[in-house]
Design a protein around this motif. Structure first.
Motif, mmCIF file in Angstrom:
data_model
loop_
_atom_site.group_PDB
_atom_site.id
_atom_site.type_symbol
_atom_site.label_atom_id
_atom_site.label_comp_id
_atom_site.label_asym_id
_atom_site.label_seq_id
_atom_site.Cartn_x
_atom_site.Cartn_y
_atom_site.Cartn_z
ATOM 1 N N HIS A 176 100.107 -55.126 -10.281
ATOM 2 C CA HIS A 176 99.387 -53.977 -10.877
ATOM 3 C C HIS A 176 99.967 -52.729 -10.451
ATOM 4 O O HIS A 176 100.796 -52.587 -9.471
ATOM 5 C CB HIS A 176 97.831 -54.036 -10.138
ATOM 6 N N GLU A 221 86.235 -49.086 -5.405
ATOM 7 C CA GLU A 221 87.042 -50.082 -4.885
ATOM 8 C C GLU A 221 88.174 -50.882 -5.687
ATOM 9 O O GLU A 221 87.763 -50.937 -6.884
ATOM 10 C CB GLU A 221 86.078 -51.052 -4.068
ATOM 11 N N LEU A 222 89.402 -50.900 -5.365
ATOM 12 C CA LEU A 222 90.191 -51.702 -6.195
ATOM 13 C C LEU A 222 89.682 -53.111 -6.510
ATOM 14 O O LEU A 222 88.992 -53.806 -5.559
ATOM 15 C CB LEU A 222 91.620 -51.839 -5.268
ATOM 16 N N ASP A 223 89.635 -53.406 -7.752
ATOM 17 C CA ASP A 223 89.454 -54.726 -8.331
ATOM 18 C C ASP A 223 89.844 -55.772 -7.437
ATOM 19 O O ASP A 223 90.986 -55.761 -7.033
ATOM 20 C CB ASP A 223 89.649 -54.852 -9.623
ATOM 21 N N SER A 224 89.021 -56.533 -7.045
ATOM 22 C CA SER A 224 89.263 -57.744 -6.118
ATOM 23 C C SER A 224 90.494 -58.431 -6.728
ATOM 24 O O SER A 224 91.119 -59.324 -6.107
ATOM 25 C CB SER A 224 88.028 -58.627 -5.665
ATOM 26 N N THR A 225 90.467 -58.623 -8.138
ATOM 27 C CA THR A 225 91.838 -59.541 -8.640
ATOM 28 C C THR A 225 93.037 -59.128 -8.255
ATOM 29 O O THR A 225 93.785 -60.161 -8.013
ATOM 30 C CB THR A 225 91.891 -58.934 -10.366
ATOM 31 N N TYR A 226 93.175 -57.502 -7.898
ATOM 32 C CA TYR A 226 94.560 -57.095 -7.187
ATOM 33 C C TYR A 226 94.697 -57.400 -5.860
ATOM 34 O O TYR A 226 95.369 -56.808 -5.165
ATOM 35 C CB TYR A 226 94.775 -55.680 -7.850
ATOM 36 N N ASP A 246 97.401 -54.657 -15.058
ATOM 37 C CA ASP A 246 96.743 -53.327 -15.404
ATOM 38 C C ASP A 246 97.469 -52.503 -16.481
ATOM 39 O O ASP A 246 97.018 -51.624 -16.937
ATOM 40 C CB ASP A 246 95.919 -52.598 -14.325
#
Ligand SMILES: [Zn+2]
Length: 174
Positions: A153, A162-167, A91
């Motif tokens: 990140h 919510e924190l992006d699921s990517t992370y 990010d």
């Protein structure tokens, strides 16, 4: 080393010689003074260039791949799996992708006629290989995790979001 181990090219006990470098015909990749031959762990500890040159030479000459092009493709895929060659997707702005050469790069440069010796420098992260400090740190994290990483990140959480699921997902290496 991880690629050579995964491909069955070496075992941890496999030793390679180093006489102040990797010497093959007129080709020489220098190294510093240390004991020789060395098995894998002392080779990592002393950062022996010759060890990794011998590993690549052995891998690219292995008949199971059929050609240096195929061996390079397997090697490259392991590098990419470990987060090299492409942006990790952090990010932070301005991320660079680095570079992991594919067979086409060398087919073009050498008109299709090349082998492991031609590209020996990639075994020690030199030659055409480019990596970013973030990719190197990510590799250290992957080793500490025993084989996976989470996309690096900075943002840990955002209020009411919510924190992006990517992370949050584990990215397993080959
Ligand atoms: Zn050495």
């Amino acid at each position: 080393a991880l690629t050579f181990l995964q491909e069955g090219i070496i075992q941890p006990s496999t030793s390679f010689p180093c006489s102040h470098g990797f010497i093959y015909g007129g080709l020489r990749v220098g190294c510093h003074g240390h004991g020789s031959p060395l098995p894998l762990i002392p080779a990592i500890a002393t950062s022996c260039n010759a060890y990794f040159c011998w590993g690549l030479y052995r891998m690219f000459g292995d008949k199971k791949y059929g050609s240096p092009q195929n061996a390079l493709t397997v090697w490259k895929d392991h590098m990419v799996s470990q987060g090299f060659g492409y942006k990790l997707g952090t990010d932070l702005p301005g991320e660079k992708r680095g570079f992991i050469p594919n067979a086409g790069v060398y087919d073009k440069a050498y008109r299709g006629s090349w082998n492991g010796l031609t590209v020996i420098s990639i075994s020690i992260g030199q030659g055409e290989v480019l990596s970013t400090p973030l990719q190197m740190a990510n590799l250290a994290a992957t080793i500490a995790n025993r084989g996976y990483f989470v996309t690096p990140h900075i943002v840990k959480d955002v209020q009411d979001a919510e924190l992006d699921s990517t992370y949050r997902e584990r990215r397993y290496t080959s």
